[in-house]
Structure formats: C-alpha cells, structure tokens
Write a protein that holds these residues in place. Sequence first.
Motif, PDB file in Angstrom:
ATOM      1  N   ILE A  68       0.825  -1.216   0.000  1.00 21.60           N
ATOM      2  CA  ILE A  68       0.000   0.000   0.000  1.00 21.60           C
ATOM      3  C   ILE A  68       0.858   1.264   0.000  1.00 21.60           C
ATOM      4  N   GLU A  69       1.934   1.285   0.770  1.00 25.17           N
ATOM      5  CA  GLU A  69       2.735   2.491   0.951  1.00 25.17           C
ATOM      6  C   GLU A  69       3.911   2.627  -0.026  1.00 25.17           C
ATOM      7  N   GLY A  70       4.209   1.573  -0.783  1.00 26.95           N
ATOM      8  CA  GLY A  70       5.351   1.667  -1.692  1.00 26.95           C
ATOM      9  C   GLY A  70       5.752   0.309  -2.223  1.00 26.95           C
ATOM     10  N   VAL A  71       7.059   0.136  -2.424  1.00 28.77           N
ATOM     11  CA  VAL A  71       7.601  -1.124  -2.932  1.00 28.77           C
ATOM     12  C   VAL A  71       8.545  -1.683  -1.876  1.00 28.77           C
ATOM     13  N   LEU A  72       8.279  -2.914  -1.440  1.00 23.57           N
ATOM     14  CA  LEU A  72       9.126  -3.604  -0.476  1.00 23.57           C
ATOM     15  C   LEU A  72      10.150  -4.423  -1.241  1.00 23.57           C
ATOM     16  N   VAL A  73      11.413  -4.196  -0.957  1.00 28.34           N
ATOM     17  CA  VAL A  73      12.515  -4.910  -1.614  1.00 28.34           C
ATOM     18  C   VAL A  73      13.165  -5.799  -0.564  1.00 28.34           C
ATOM     19  N   SER A  74      13.302  -7.101  -0.872  1.00 24.49           N
ATOM     20  CA  SER A  74      13.936  -8.008   0.083  1.00 24.49           C
ATOM     21  C   SER A  74      14.658  -9.119  -0.661  1.00 24.49           C
ATOM     22  N   GLY A  75      15.695  -9.636  -0.008  1.00 20.21           N
ATOM     23  CA  GLY A  75      16.438 -10.754  -0.570  1.00 20.21           C
ATOM     24  C   GLY A  75      17.924 -10.639  -0.321  1.00 20.21           C
ATOM     25  N   PRO A  76      18.695 -11.640  -0.784  1.00 22.81           N
ATOM     26  CA  PRO A  76      20.131 -11.655  -0.535  1.00 22.81           C
ATOM     27  C   PRO A  76      20.935 -10.887  -1.588  1.00 22.81           C
ATOM     28  N   ALA A  77      22.078 -10.416  -1.142  1.00 18.30           N
ATOM     29  CA  ALA A  77      23.087  -9.819  -2.024  1.00 18.30           C
ATOM     30  C   ALA A  77      24.425 -10.398  -1.590  1.00 18.30           C
ATOM     31  N   TYR A 106       6.105   5.414  -1.786  1.00 15.47           N
ATOM     32  CA  TYR A 106       5.562   6.166  -2.920  1.00 15.47           C
ATOM     33  C   TYR A 106       5.555   7.648  -2.572  1.00 15.47           C
ATOM     34  N   PRO A 107       5.715   8.518  -3.569  1.00 16.46           N
ATOM     35  CA  PRO A 107       5.565   9.953  -3.304  1.00 16.46           C
ATOM     36  C   PRO A 107       4.164  10.226  -2.755  1.00 16.46           C
ATOM     37  N   ASP A 108       4.083  11.101  -1.790  1.00 18.33           N
ATOM     38  CA  ASP A 108       2.819  11.506  -1.182  1.00 18.33           C
ATOM     39  C   ASP A 108       2.098  10.391  -0.432  1.00 18.33           C
ATOM     40  N   SER A 109       2.798   9.301  -0.092  1.00 15.86           N
ATOM     41  CA  SER A 109       2.175   8.244   0.714  1.00 15.86           C
ATOM     42  C   SER A 109       2.189   8.671   2.179  1.00 15.86           C
ATOM     43  N   THR A 110       1.384   8.014   2.984  1.00 17.34           N
ATOM     44  CA  THR A 110       1.348   8.316   4.413  1.00 17.34           C
ATOM     45  C   THR A 110       2.715   8.066   5.035  1.00 17.34           C
ATOM     46  N   THR A 111       3.388   6.997   4.623  1.00 19.57           N
ATOM     47  CA  THR A 111       4.724   6.691   5.154  1.00 19.57           C
ATOM     48  C   THR A 111       5.688   7.826   4.862  1.00 19.57           C
ATOM     49  N   GLU A 112       5.666   8.330   3.658  1.00 20.27           N
ATOM     50  CA  GLU A 112       6.580   9.411   3.306  1.00 20.27           C
ATOM     51  C   GLU A 112       6.236  10.678   4.088  1.00 20.27           C
ATOM     52  N   ALA A 113       4.973  10.948   4.236  1.00 17.04           N
ATOM     53  CA  ALA A 113       4.540  12.182   4.894  1.00 17.04           C
ATOM     54  C   ALA A 113       4.759  12.170   6.404  1.00 17.04           C
ATOM     55  N   THR A 114       4.801  10.980   7.017  1.00 10.23           N
ATOM     56  CA  THR A 114       4.861  10.912   8.478  1.00 10.23           C
ATOM     57  C   THR A 114       6.216  10.468   9.026  1.00 10.23           C
ATOM     58  N   THR A 115       7.222  10.340   8.177  1.00 13.56           N
ATOM     59  CA  THR A 115       8.550   9.943   8.660  1.00 13.56           C
ATOM     60  C   THR A 115       9.568  11.011   8.318  1.00 13.56           C
ATOM     61  N   ASP A 116      10.634  11.043   9.096  1.00 17.94           N
ATOM     62  CA  ASP A 116      11.718  11.990   8.826  1.00 17.94           C
ATOM     63  C   ASP A 116      12.398  11.636   7.522  1.00 17.94           C
ATOM     64  N   SER A 121      13.317   5.233   2.600  1.00 14.81           N
ATOM     65  CA  SER A 121      13.788   5.368   1.224  1.00 14.81           C
ATOM     66  C   SER A 121      12.612   5.751   0.344  1.00 14.81           C
ATOM     67  N   HIS A 122      12.891   6.265  -0.834  1.00 16.21           N
ATOM     68  CA  HIS A 122      11.832   6.801  -1.684  1.00 16.21           C
ATOM     69  C   HIS A 122      11.901   6.256  -3.106  1.00 16.21           C
ATOM     70  N   LEU A 123      10.742   6.097  -3.711  1.00 16.05           N
ATOM     71  CA  LEU A 123      10.672   5.896  -5.154  1.00 16.05           C
ATOM     72  C   LEU A 123      10.710   7.268  -5.787  1.00 16.05           C
ATOM     73  N   VAL A 124      11.533   7.418  -6.789  1.00 15.87           N
ATOM     74  CA  VAL A 124      11.619   8.680  -7.513  1.00 15.87           C
ATOM     75  C   VAL A 124      11.372   8.362  -8.977  1.00 15.87           C
ATOM     76  N   ASP A 125      10.324   8.937  -9.532  1.00 16.97           N
ATOM     77  CA  ASP A 125       9.925   8.628 -10.916  1.00 16.97           C
ATOM     78  C   ASP A 125       9.788   7.125 -11.121  1.00 16.97           C
ATOM     79  N   ASP A 126       9.209   6.439 -10.140  1.00 17.62           N
ATOM     80  CA  ASP A 126       8.998   4.985 -10.154  1.00 17.62           C
ATOM     81  C   ASP A 126      10.299   4.192 -10.195  1.00 17.62           C
ATOM     82  N   LYS A 127      11.393   4.804  -9.782  1.00 18.09           N
ATOM     83  CA  LYS A 127      12.685   4.111  -9.794  1.00 18.09           C
ATOM     84  C   LYS A 127      13.233   3.971  -8.379  1.00 18.09           C
ATOM     85  N   ILE A 128      13.999   2.891  -8.200  1.00 19.82           N
ATOM     86  CA  ILE A 128      14.645   2.569  -6.922  1.00 19.82           C
ATOM     87  C   ILE A 128      16.139   2.479  -7.165  1.00 19.82           C
TER      88      ILE A 128
END
Length: 195
Positions: A68-77, A106-116, A121-128
């Motif tokens: 709902i709030e963005g894109v969750l990225v997880s896994g090994p590197a 996501y831009p303008d999501s509640t997570t982005e608006a309510t955290t320092d 981290s942020h999506l910018v132009d749908d990019k990570i």
Amino acid sequence: MSEHRHGTTHRVANGPWVIDTRDLGRRPGSSRAHRRTLPAPAGLGQADVIAVPEGADVEVDLLLESVIEGVLVSGPASASVAGECSRCLDPISDEIEVHVTELFAYPDSTTEATTDEDEVSHLVDDKIDLEPLVRDAMVLALPQVPLCTPDCAGLCPGCGGKWADLEPDHGHETIDPRWAALKRFSEARDNPEEK
C-alpha cells in the motif's frame, strides 16, 4: 530526474543499480523477482582493511513487492571481498552475503509524509536505487578486524616474522639500555676467567 519533498530534492540517476518499477504496478500484492550481477561501486567496505573491490561482481536476488505504501525490496546480495589480516597482514579473500529488506515509499504516501527525511527510502519517478541499500548492509556486515584465521597469532614484535612460521622457542632478548651496564657487571662477576 528529481522529486521535491519538504524542501529537499531527491535524485535517482540511471545506472546498473537503478530499477524501474513501472511494470510492477501499484496494486498491493504484485511482485516480481529481480536477479542481477552488478558492478561494485567504490568504497564498498574499508579500503585499507577489507572491502568488495571496485567493479567486482555483486549478485542480487531480490523480490520486489507492491504494498500500500510503496515497494518492499527483500532478498540476498553477495560478493567477494579482499583485504588483509589485521594481525599478520596476509591477504584475505572471502565471500559476504547479506539479506536486505527495505520499503521504498511512494511519493505523497502516508509513510513518506509521516517519517523523517532519512528514515525512509523513496521511489523517484517509479525508480529505486539499490546501491545505498546494499552498500549499507555489506559495510555493516564486514568485520571491523578481519583475520586470516580466528587464532592468528600475528607478527613477532622483535623481528616482524609471522608467529605461525617461527619456531616454538623463538624469542628476542631485549635489555633496557639503563640496565645494560648492570648486565655486563653481572656477567663479568659470574665469569671471572673472561676478564
């Protein structure tokens, strides 16, 4: 490409570490695997001690999930590391694997608006940009004091030889110069025939 938020401009440059998420969509539950071999950026570790060499392969096997709030990225590197033993200075080569998990809001999501600014981290132009995420995880996972073996004895302070290569009875007699005259007197007293 940039996005303005709370007076700060975010930028995501194009490059091998940048993922375009437009094909993922914003429907929660959508996901896709992302496997890549990426070139290690400069400064991935402690350059004088242990690091992933610049340009070396970094393998990522990530899952991108739309939430709902963005894109969750997880896994090994994972990557190969090189450096030197902190005790004996022998070269070290090893493998490092870390597991990353990060929400890119996501831009303008509640997570982005309510955290320092620096808490999310942020999506910018749908990019990570994966580089900061993987860099932080790998740098934190690298040993502060790398050793060639857990029981490395290091170097002899007298001659600089590696303790593992020296004889068991190896040692150096050192006498404080202030006591040298007393030692000569003692030796002369114990061996009067050498006078």
